[in-house]
Design a protein around this motif. Structure first.
Motif, PDB file in Angstrom:
ATOM      1  N   GLU A  89      35.987  47.832  12.909  1.00 13.67           N
ATOM      2  CA  GLU A  89      35.929  48.568  14.199  1.00 13.67           C
ATOM      3  C   GLU A  89      35.302  50.099  14.073  1.00 13.67           C
ATOM      4  O   GLU A  89      35.136  50.668  15.195  1.00 13.67           O
ATOM      5  N   ASP A  90      34.945  50.277  13.109  1.00 17.06           N
ATOM      6  CA  ASP A  90      34.310  51.724  12.669  1.00 17.06           C
ATOM      7  C   ASP A  90      32.631  51.459  12.983  1.00 17.06           C
ATOM      8  O   ASP A  90      31.908  52.233  13.067  1.00 17.06           O
ATOM      9  N   THR A  91      32.309  50.215  13.015  1.00 17.79           N
ATOM     10  CA  THR A  91      30.883  49.728  13.060  1.00 17.79           C
ATOM     11  C   THR A  91      30.098  50.418  14.352  1.00 17.79           C
ATOM     12  O   THR A  91      30.865  50.250  15.613  1.00 17.79           O
ATOM     13  N   ALA A  92      29.302  51.334  14.270  1.00 17.54           N
ATOM     14  CA  ALA A  92      28.596  52.150  15.409  1.00 17.54           C
ATOM     15  C   ALA A  92      27.324  52.771  14.984  1.00 17.54           C
ATOM     16  O   ALA A  92      27.084  52.719  13.521  1.00 17.54           O
ATOM     17  N   ILE A  93      26.503  53.444  15.691  1.00 19.58           N
ATOM     18  CA  ILE A  93      25.811  54.438  15.430  1.00 19.58           C
ATOM     19  C   ILE A  93      26.442  55.671  15.545  1.00 19.58           C
ATOM     20  O   ILE A  93      26.869  55.843  16.526  1.00 19.58           O
ATOM     21  N   TYR A  94      26.221  56.365  14.533  1.00 10.54           N
ATOM     22  CA  TYR A  94      26.974  57.714  14.400  1.00 10.54           C
ATOM     23  C   TYR A  94      25.834  58.947  14.535  1.00 10.54           C
ATOM     24  O   TYR A  94      24.842  58.738  14.045  1.00 10.54           O
ATOM     25  N   TYR A  95      26.154  59.633  15.360  1.00 12.74           N
ATOM     26  CA  TYR A  95      25.397  60.771  15.877  1.00 12.74           C
ATOM     27  C   TYR A  95      26.157  61.997  15.412  1.00 12.74           C
ATOM     28  O   TYR A  95      27.062  62.064  15.635  1.00 12.74           O
ATOM     29  N   CYS A  96      25.527  63.285  15.234  1.00  8.00           N
ATOM     30  CA  CYS A  96      25.771  64.435  15.224  1.00  8.00           C
ATOM     31  C   CYS A  96      25.147  65.337  16.162  1.00  8.00           C
ATOM     32  O   CYS A  96      24.206  65.042  16.603  1.00  8.00           O
ATOM     33  N   ALA A  97      25.985  66.204  16.649  1.00  9.78           N
ATOM     34  CA  ALA A  97      25.483  67.283  17.804  1.00  9.78           C
ATOM     35  C   ALA A  97      26.052  68.465  17.186  1.00  9.78           C
ATOM     36  O   ALA A  97      27.014  68.692  16.676  1.00  9.78           O
ATOM     37  N   ALA A  98      25.142  69.480  17.908  1.00 10.98           N
ATOM     38  CA  ALA A  98      25.474  70.664  17.827  1.00 10.98           C
ATOM     39  C   ALA A  98      25.434  71.639  18.881  1.00 10.98           C
ATOM     40  O   ALA A  98      24.886  71.442  19.721  1.00 10.98           O
TER      41      ALA A  98
END
Length: 126
Positions: A89-98
């Motif tokens: 369930e951790d499968t995903a596209i991971y993004y960072c933001a600032a």
């Protein structure tokens, strides 16, 4: 705005670990709070973890608490997300933001983050 580049995603098995990196272009990197978010297919993007500006307090989503650790290296202008005991369930596209001068809780709640990376795919097989 600050330019962000994520890396470190990949295909792993359940129980494995990954470390994601978010590298920033800003000369004043230490003044930015950084957050990790993820989006699975067919689902809205959701908060994972955040670290505040400067030395950075941290804050985690319930799903990440105890398994993920966010940290920052201001000299390297990079924020890391260490992910242990990964689940399908951790499968995903991971993004960072600032966001400038943001603490971790603000990063989690904000609906107006302007600086985003392009994302890195994490796939966890069962």
């Amino acid at each position: 705005q600050v330019r962000l580049v994520e890396s470190g995603g990949g295909l792993v098995q359940a129980g494995d670990s990954l470390r994601l990196s978010c590298a920033a272009s800003a000369d004043t990197f230490s003044t930015y709070g950084i957050g990790w978010f993820r989006q699975a297919p067919g689902r809205e993007r959701g908060f994972v973890a955040a670290i505040g500006w400067g030395r950075g307090g941290t804050y985690y989503a319930d799903s990440a608490e105890g398994r993920f650790t966010i940290s920052r290296d201001n000299a390297a202008k990079t924020v890391y997300l260490q992910m242990n005991n990964l689940k399908p369930e951790d499968t995903a596209i991971y993004y960072c933001a600032a966001d400038a001068w943001a603490n971790a809780h603000l990063m989690a709640r904000s609906r107006s983050l302007k600086s985003w990376g392009q994302g890195t795919q994490v796939t966890v097989s069962s």
